[in-house]
Design an enzyme around this catalytic site. Structure first.
Site, PDB file in Angstrom:
ATOM      1  N   GLU A 154      -7.863 -11.063  -1.041  1.00  0.00           N
ATOM      2  CA  GLU A 154      -8.830 -10.085  -1.107  1.00  0.00           C
ATOM      3  C   GLU A 154      -9.096 -10.158  -2.770  1.00  0.00           C
ATOM      4  O   GLU A 154      -8.206 -10.328  -3.416  1.00  0.00           O
ATOM      5  CB  GLU A 154      -8.532  -8.699  -0.522  1.00  0.00           C
ATOM      6  CG  GLU A 154      -8.059  -8.481   0.698  1.00  0.00           C
ATOM      7  CD  GLU A 154      -8.220  -7.187   1.209  1.00  0.00           C
ATOM      8  OE1 GLU A 154      -9.233  -6.819   2.307  1.00  0.00           O
ATOM      9  OE2 GLU A 154      -7.622  -6.503   0.890  1.00  0.00           O
ATOM     10  N   ALA A 174     -15.103   4.788  -4.027  1.00  0.00           N
ATOM     11  CA  ALA A 174     -14.972   5.993  -3.788  1.00  0.00           C
ATOM     12  C   ALA A 174     -14.693   6.073  -2.487  1.00  0.00           C
ATOM     13  O   ALA A 174     -14.932   5.410  -1.461  1.00  0.00           O
ATOM     14  CB  ALA A 174     -16.292   6.498  -4.065  1.00  0.00           C
ATOM     15  N   ILE A 175     -13.711   7.451  -2.305  1.00  0.00           N
ATOM     16  CA  ILE A 175     -13.219   7.633  -0.989  1.00  0.00           C
ATOM     17  C   ILE A 175     -14.253   8.423   0.056  1.00  0.00           C
ATOM     18  O   ILE A 175     -14.811   9.187  -0.689  1.00  0.00           O
ATOM     19  CB  ILE A 175     -11.914   8.361  -1.087  1.00  0.00           C
ATOM     20  CG1 ILE A 175     -10.937   7.654  -1.549  1.00  0.00           C
ATOM     21  CG2 ILE A 175     -11.413   9.011   0.248  1.00  0.00           C
ATOM     22  CD1 ILE A 175     -10.305   6.434  -0.835  1.00  0.00           C
ATOM     23  N   ASP A 208     -15.028 -11.937   7.457  1.00  0.00           N
ATOM     24  CA  ASP A 208     -14.111 -10.873   8.123  1.00  0.00           C
ATOM     25  C   ASP A 208     -14.479  -9.685   8.546  1.00  0.00           C
ATOM     26  O   ASP A 208     -13.863  -8.625   8.218  1.00  0.00           O
ATOM     27  CB  ASP A 208     -13.210 -10.981   6.786  1.00  0.00           C
ATOM     28  CG  ASP A 208     -11.783 -10.175   7.294  1.00  0.00           C
ATOM     29  OD1 ASP A 208     -11.377 -10.191   8.226  1.00  0.00           O
ATOM     30  OD2 ASP A 208     -11.017  -9.352   6.370  1.00  0.00           O
TER      31      ASP A 208
END
Lengths: 381, 381
Positions: free
Chosen positions: B97, B181-182, B249
């Site tokens: 990644e 950001a979550i 992916d």
């Protein structure tokens, strides 16, 4: 007729690997002038491959290749391009093994006059025809696959780097490998493994004794087998070789049991040499620097290779050009070759510093060679 | 006073992450003109770090970072240089990644007008002060070590690449990371995960149904939720995004449960995009190519970005230059930027070919936006 009388005629019919075995002496693995040396590397580079199985021991993938006439070779595959420098954040014990390091180490050891590394040659193999279709080893065959780029790859079974993420791949079938001559079977010529007194800790955090104690060599000098004979200067020869090629992975060395303690040290397993050209690793020279002792023959050879006409980088370049894989690209980049010259100067500087402080630096070893043979059944049995 | 009356004044005092949560609508994660977007990325890029723990799920190392005011971010570390192309022999499911892929994907998705990726920003962190000294997570802290080059490294605990051989390292302390950001907590805004009909096999040998059957889309079109609403063209939007950045992916996607089936698709987890610039992967476009369907708004935007004055590579270069990490080096190399233009032309070519064969290619979606909000407690509770 005497055994001596029959032997030379009979030997001519032996395959090169057997002549290599018969030529091992107490003081070296081969004689650098022996025409069999070129025959042996030619044999390894060209003989038809009959089989391939994984060789156990060690942490990374290697294969045992078999040829007609019972010949064998130890294969290490190319895993990265020749110019890839070892990542600065990788420890010596995590570094990849390099096929070109195995080949180059053999040439360097020979040019230094040691002759303590089994001959190694490069070969372009077909992973499908020479390995996949020949192997009977399921640990190997079940790991073959075709990569997204259409290359035939495999990875075997081992402790490190044996996974889909680190495959060994042909292009699409052709793969560069190093093939090292195999030593006589352990049942015929048992060997002893010695832990190097200057072994590294193989830990991310711990230091070894020799890294903490500048007087470490005093105790080594008093400990058998280093307290007598040539063992200590043999170890220092090995340190010089390892420093020149920046090999930090010399945890053990081996000797042939038959020759007891008065014999040369085998410089086996050099795959982690030549990983970095932009930097030197002075700690590899600790045995020389801490003991201040070196063979006269080694020092003379090093001084010769520092002269403009016999510059180490030049003789290495020329020697490596003989290898079949050099047709594609030089086995060592120019950066690695000039690192050899820089490191050679560093070795001579350490010797010079020693000589300013001590009078017993030079170990006079000339005219002491013994011609005992390891496996010459005609003269020994 | 009415809730509507109080809300705007109160919102100004909310931290940017909460305003982001409150601004999520049925059709997009954020409004591209909302000034809070810049405030949110500034917040993520500059706020003091209070803690760091490993985020479970997924196969590679990622950390959950916490800030004052209950803010959080998902951290992905830089593991390789920006120019390193994915090894041709690595499968999409083994690829590393990339932190810059996460950042670049957010910018690309926004420039395409989708607004379906949570904002991501780059940050230069101090691994010692910001992670080692802040973490309470032993899975992370016990893997810290100092590398041979003197850099502070760690590797955490995960399925792939969490080992001494693949460390994440500062220089000696500074490390580039992406911070995303979550989303609102799952207890407040539950999400549903959907397996993509065009999911790859995640096998070295097997092909997926869609790779074998050219009429695969016929059955997808008849299967809920793809048989009605915008789900199919949403999926095709995602395929266009993924083809442009070469992300293979995309096995799953998520939606907010609250909005049922009439809502946008979240484009989460883009770390494996931008791995290769020298090659395109046409199979990623299979949903577009097999279904021959595309939103009008998407097509118009793609055509705009193919014009010389609004060239995708140019607007991406300009957009990425706003990221704090762009000061050190461009987040995407020129080779990656020009791959975007090349791939955009390929997408338009596929649409063109579709239009030659079908009359129902364009899904007319303009003037259909709904302004439902996900978590605006003032209007919804």
């Amino acid at each position: 007729s005497s055994p001596e009388g029959r032997a030379p005629a009979k030997r001519k019919t032996y395959p090169p690997w057997l002549r290599f075995h018969l030529g091992i002496s107490r003081w070296e693995l081969y004689n650098r002038k022996d025409p069999n040396l070129a025959q042996l590397t030619h044999y390894l580079a060209t003989q038809r491959i009959l089989g391939a199985v994984q060789k156990t021991g060690g942490t990374q993938l290697k294969l045992l290749i078999s040829f007609p006439n019972h010949g064998q070779a130890l294969l290490k595959p190319m895993k990265q391009s020749r110019d890839t420098e070892t990542d600065v954040n990788l420890f010596y014990f995590s570094d990849f093994e390099r096929h070109n390091a195995e080949i180059s180490a053999f040439h360097l050891d020979r040019l230094l006059g040691f002759n303590r590394i089994p001959p190694v040659v490069g070969r372009l193999m077909n992973v499908t025809a020479d390995i996949r279709e020949k192997t009977t080893d399921h640990k190997v065959s079940r790991t073959f696959f075709t990569s997204p780029a259409g290359n035939v790859c495999f990875y075997g079974q081992c402790e490190y780097y044996c996974s889909t993420e680190h495959p060994v791949c042909g292009r699409p079938h052709l793969l560069e490998v190093s093939l090292a001559a195999i030593l006589p079977d352990l049942s015929l010529a048992p060997r002893r493994s010695w832990r190097s007194p200057w072994r590294r800790s193989y830990s991310r955090t711990k230091l070894a004794q020799w890294e903490k104690n500048p007087n470490y060599c005093d105790s080594v000098k008093q400990t058998p087998p280093y307290s007598q004979g040539t063992r200590l200067v043999d170890l220092i020869d090995m340190a010089v070789l390892d420093f020149l090629m920046s090999n930090m992975d010399r945890h053990h060395y081996e000797t042939f049991e038959k020759f007891g303690n008065e014999t040369f040290l085998l410089h086996l397993d050099n795959g982690r040499a030549f990983g970095r050209h932009s930097q030197d690793e002075p700690s590899i020279l600790a045995p020389l620097q801490q003991c201040c002792r070196i063979r006269r023959s080694t020092l003379l050879r090093l001084r010769l290779l520092a002269l403009p006409d016999f510059r180490l980088s030049d003789v290495m370049r020329e020697s490596l050009a003989q290898d079949p894989l050099a047709d594609a690209a030089p086995l060592l980049s120019e950066a690695h070759l000039s690192a050899l010259d820089r490191r050679l100067a560093a070795v001579l500087q350490v010797v010079h510093t020693c000589q300013e402080k001590h009078t017993d630096v030079i170990h006079d070893d000339l005219d002491r060679y013994d011609q005992d043979s390891l496996t010459d059944r005609n003269t020994k049995q």
